[in-house]
Design a protein around this motif. Structure first.
Motif, PDB file in Angstrom:
ATOM      1  N   SER A 106       0.844  -1.213   0.101  1.00  0.00           N
ATOM      2  CA  SER A 106      -0.048   0.037  -0.178  1.00  0.00           C
ATOM      3  C   SER A 106       0.959   1.296  -0.112  1.00  0.00           C
ATOM      4  CB  SER A 106      -1.123   0.023   1.234  1.00  0.00           C
ATOM      5  OG  SER A 106      -1.798  -0.970   1.302  1.00  0.00           O
ATOM      6  N   ALA A 107       2.175   1.031   0.738  1.00  0.00           N
ATOM      7  CA  ALA A 107       3.033   2.445   0.728  1.00  0.00           C
ATOM      8  C   ALA A 107       3.476   2.746  -0.436  1.00  0.00           C
ATOM      9  CB  ALA A 107       3.936   2.151   1.871  1.00  0.00           C
ATOM     10  N   ALA A 108       4.000   1.618  -1.273  1.00  0.00           N
ATOM     11  CA  ALA A 108       4.327   1.605  -2.572  1.00  0.00           C
ATOM     12  C   ALA A 108       3.503   2.072  -3.587  1.00  0.00           C
ATOM     13  CB  ALA A 108       5.032   0.366  -3.069  1.00  0.00           C
ATOM     14  N   VAL A 109       2.219   1.552  -3.430  1.00  0.00           N
ATOM     15  CA  VAL A 109       1.223   2.161  -4.307  1.00  0.00           C
ATOM     16  C   VAL A 109       0.940   3.749  -4.043  1.00  0.00           C
ATOM     17  CG1 VAL A 109      -1.360   2.015  -5.197  1.00  0.00           C
ATOM     18  CG2 VAL A 109       0.119  -0.094  -4.756  1.00  0.00           C
ATOM     19  N   GLN A 110       0.946   3.975  -3.161  1.00  0.00           N
ATOM     20  CA  GLN A 110       0.607   5.342  -2.670  1.00  0.00           C
ATOM     21  C   GLN A 110       1.784   6.501  -3.235  1.00  0.00           C
ATOM     22  OE1 GLN A 110      -2.424   6.801  -1.865  1.00  0.00           O
ATOM     23  NE2 GLN A 110      -1.710   8.925  -1.507  1.00  0.00           N
ATOM     24  N   CYS A 126      -5.102   4.878 -11.499  1.00  0.00           N
ATOM     25  CA  CYS A 126      -6.020   4.073 -10.617  1.00  0.00           C
ATOM     26  C   CYS A 126      -5.666   2.809  -9.839  1.00  0.00           C
ATOM     27  CB  CYS A 126      -7.277   3.843 -11.224  1.00  0.00           C
ATOM     28  SG  CYS A 126      -8.503   3.129 -10.441  1.00  0.00           S
ATOM     29  N   TRP A 127      -5.756   3.023  -8.570  1.00  0.00           N
ATOM     30  CA  TRP A 127      -5.259   1.774  -7.679  1.00  0.00           C
ATOM     31  C   TRP A 127      -6.479   0.732  -7.888  1.00  0.00           C
ATOM     32  CZ3 TRP A 127      -3.327   2.915  -2.225  1.00  0.00           C
ATOM     33  CH2 TRP A 127      -3.292   1.744  -1.340  1.00  0.00           C
ATOM     34  N   TYR A 128      -6.435  -0.480  -8.525  1.00  0.00           N
ATOM     35  CA  TYR A 128      -7.231  -1.211  -9.039  1.00  0.00           C
ATOM     36  C   TYR A 128      -7.339  -2.626  -8.287  1.00  0.00           C
ATOM     37  CZ  TYR A 128      -9.580   1.045 -12.846  1.00  0.00           C
ATOM     38  OH  TYR A 128     -10.367   2.056 -13.737  1.00  0.00           O
ATOM     39  N   GLU A 129      -7.355  -2.515  -6.842  1.00  0.00           N
ATOM     40  CA  GLU A 129      -7.036  -3.718  -6.033  1.00  0.00           C
ATOM     41  C   GLU A 129      -8.128  -4.611  -6.094  1.00  0.00           C
ATOM     42  OE1 GLU A 129      -5.385  -2.869  -2.279  1.00  0.00           O
ATOM     43  OE2 GLU A 129      -6.009  -4.750  -1.393  1.00  0.00           O
ATOM     44  N   GLY A 130      -9.451  -3.904  -5.731  1.00  0.00           N
ATOM     45  CA  GLY A 130     -10.685  -4.795  -5.743  1.00  0.00           C
ATOM     46  C   GLY A 130     -10.968  -5.464  -7.045  1.00  0.00           C
ATOM     47  N   TYR A 131     -10.847  -4.823  -8.263  1.00  0.00           N
ATOM     48  CA  TYR A 131     -10.692  -5.463  -9.712  1.00  0.00           C
ATOM     49  C   TYR A 131      -9.544  -6.725  -9.521  1.00  0.00           C
ATOM     50  CZ  TYR A 131     -10.053  -5.421 -14.690  1.00  0.00           C
ATOM     51  OH  TYR A 131      -9.793  -5.877 -15.954  1.00  0.00           O
ATOM     52  N   PRO A 167       5.232 -16.199 -10.507  1.00  0.00           N
ATOM     53  CA  PRO A 167       4.924 -17.646  -9.740  1.00  0.00           C
ATOM     54  C   PRO A 167       4.008 -17.829  -8.480  1.00  0.00           C
ATOM     55  CG  PRO A 167       6.880 -16.097  -9.280  1.00  0.00           C
ATOM     56  CD  PRO A 167       6.284 -15.513 -10.187  1.00  0.00           C
ATOM     57  N   ASP A 168       3.723 -19.013  -8.250  1.00  0.00           N
ATOM     58  CA  ASP A 168       2.746 -19.383  -7.267  1.00  0.00           C
ATOM     59  C   ASP A 168       2.983 -18.565  -6.034  1.00  0.00           C
ATOM     60  OD1 ASP A 168       1.318 -20.766  -8.936  1.00  0.00           O
ATOM     61  OD2 ASP A 168       2.134 -22.696  -8.450  1.00  0.00           O
ATOM     62  N   ASN A 169       4.295 -18.380  -5.690  1.00  0.00           N
ATOM     63  CA  ASN A 169       4.702 -17.886  -4.239  1.00  0.00           C
ATOM     64  C   ASN A 169       4.675 -16.498  -3.987  1.00  0.00           C
ATOM     65  OD1 ASN A 169       6.963 -17.505  -5.606  1.00  0.00           O
ATOM     66  ND2 ASN A 169       8.314 -18.536  -4.276  1.00  0.00           N
ATOM     67  N   ARG A 170       4.077 -15.967  -5.007  1.00  0.00           N
ATOM     68  CA  ARG A 170       4.021 -14.285  -4.963  1.00  0.00           C
ATOM     69  C   ARG A 170       2.473 -14.099  -5.032  1.00  0.00           C
ATOM     70  NH1 ARG A 170       8.433 -14.870  -3.573  1.00  0.00           N
ATOM     71  NH2 ARG A 170      10.130 -13.949  -4.180  1.00  0.00           N
ATOM     72  N   ARG A 171       2.088 -12.931  -4.539  1.00  0.00           N
ATOM     73  CA  ARG A 171       0.795 -12.452  -4.603  1.00  0.00           C
ATOM     74  C   ARG A 171       0.946 -11.393  -5.682  1.00  0.00           C
ATOM     75  NH1 ARG A 171      -3.169 -13.530  -0.817  1.00  0.00           N
ATOM     76  NH2 ARG A 171      -4.491 -12.480  -2.398  1.00  0.00           N
ATOM     77  N   LEU A 172      -0.327 -11.080  -6.395  1.00  0.00           N
ATOM     78  CA  LEU A 172      -0.494  -9.962  -7.229  1.00  0.00           C
ATOM     79  C   LEU A 172      -1.256  -9.036  -6.365  1.00  0.00           C
ATOM     80  CD1 LEU A 172      -0.410  -8.214  -9.636  1.00  0.00           C
ATOM     81  CD2 LEU A 172      -2.161  -9.539 -10.853  1.00  0.00           C
ATOM     82  N   PHE A 173      -0.616  -8.016  -6.042  1.00  0.00           N
ATOM     83  CA  PHE A 173      -1.419  -7.203  -4.834  1.00  0.00           C
ATOM     84  C   PHE A 173      -2.544  -6.310  -5.605  1.00  0.00           C
ATOM     85  CE2 PHE A 173      -1.695  -2.846  -2.547  1.00  0.00           C
ATOM     86  CZ  PHE A 173      -2.456  -3.360  -1.622  1.00  0.00           C
ATOM     87  N   THR A 174      -1.916  -5.725  -6.758  1.00  0.00           N
ATOM     88  CA  THR A 174      -2.858  -4.885  -7.390  1.00  0.00           C
ATOM     89  C   THR A 174      -2.390  -4.403  -8.819  1.00  0.00           C
ATOM     90  OG1 THR A 174      -4.246  -2.699  -7.402  1.00  0.00           O
ATOM     91  CG2 THR A 174      -2.002  -2.394  -6.791  1.00  0.00           C
TER      92      THR A 174
END
Ligand SMILES: Cc1cc2nc3c(=O)[nH]c(=O)nc-3n(C[C@H](O)[C@H](O)[C@H](O)COP(=O)(O)O)c2cc1C
Length: 168
Positions: free
Chosen positions: A90-94, A108-113, A128-135
């Motif tokens: 979140s800090a990085a996105v802001q 636009c921060w499209y996190e919900g989408y 890869p599987d061991n990473r999350r796509l945050f937004t």
């Protein structure tokens, strides 16, 4: 643009002109993201700058204005082993939203989408599987300057101790 002006005037943009975002500017934007505060300085982030039209189209699962007109998308890829990966992301996105504003872009921060489509987008982007796509963060030249009302400072600031505000 000066920092406080960017903070004051940043608003989410979902309509873009379709003009490209230069690689040089995308590097500046991601650079602002990777310099954000991070729990124990773990910096559990990586970023994918997407500019290829075919890939941008693949990140579109419904009729959304941005996907037809954004010049670029930045995917924020996180290592969820960090205790603070969501806060760090979140800090990085802001930081990146403010950098976009300072450079004259909208974003636009499209996190919900993104969350609703995370597995599909991870496949498209080879994450890869061991990473999350945050937004995904859509970036482009704004077609409009949106107005979004904000609570006033007086409504949210307390001095020394919490004192209930009169709610309208
Ligand atoms: C955690 C988070 C998730 C968001 N997800 C979406 C989203 O999925 N789609 C969207 O259009 N906007 C999304 N937004 C943008 C918000 O709708 C927007 O920030 C809010 O309406 C306030 O407007 P402003 O950014 O212009 O101040 C998200 C923002 C945040 C912080």
């Amino acid at each position: 643009m000066e920092l406080f002006e960017a903070i004051q005037t940043r608003r989410t943009v979902r309509n873009f002109t379709g003009a490209p975002v230069t690689c040089e500017d995308l590097e500046k934007i991601v650079d602002a993201g990777r310099l954000a505060a991070s729990g124990v300085n773990y910096q559990p982030w990586e970023f994918i700058a997407v500019t290829e039209p075919d890939l941008l189209r693949s990140l579109r699962v419904q009729e959304e204005h941005w996907s037809k007109s954004a010049g670029a998308v930045i995917a924020v890829v996180m290592n969820p082993e960090s205790r603070w990966w969501i806060e760090d992301a979140s800090a990085a996105v802001q930081n990146m939203l403010l950098a976009c504003r300072a450079l004259g872009y909208g974003a636009c921060w499209y996190e919900g989408y993104t969350l609703r489509n995370e597995e599909a987008f991870k496949t498209v982007l080879g994450i890869p599987d061991n990473r999350r796509l945050f937004t995904l963060v859509a970036v482009g030249v704004p077609a409009v300057e949106p107005i979004q009302e904000k609570k006033s400072l007086n409504e949210v600031l307390h001095w020394q101790r919490y004192t209930p505000k009169n709610e309208a």
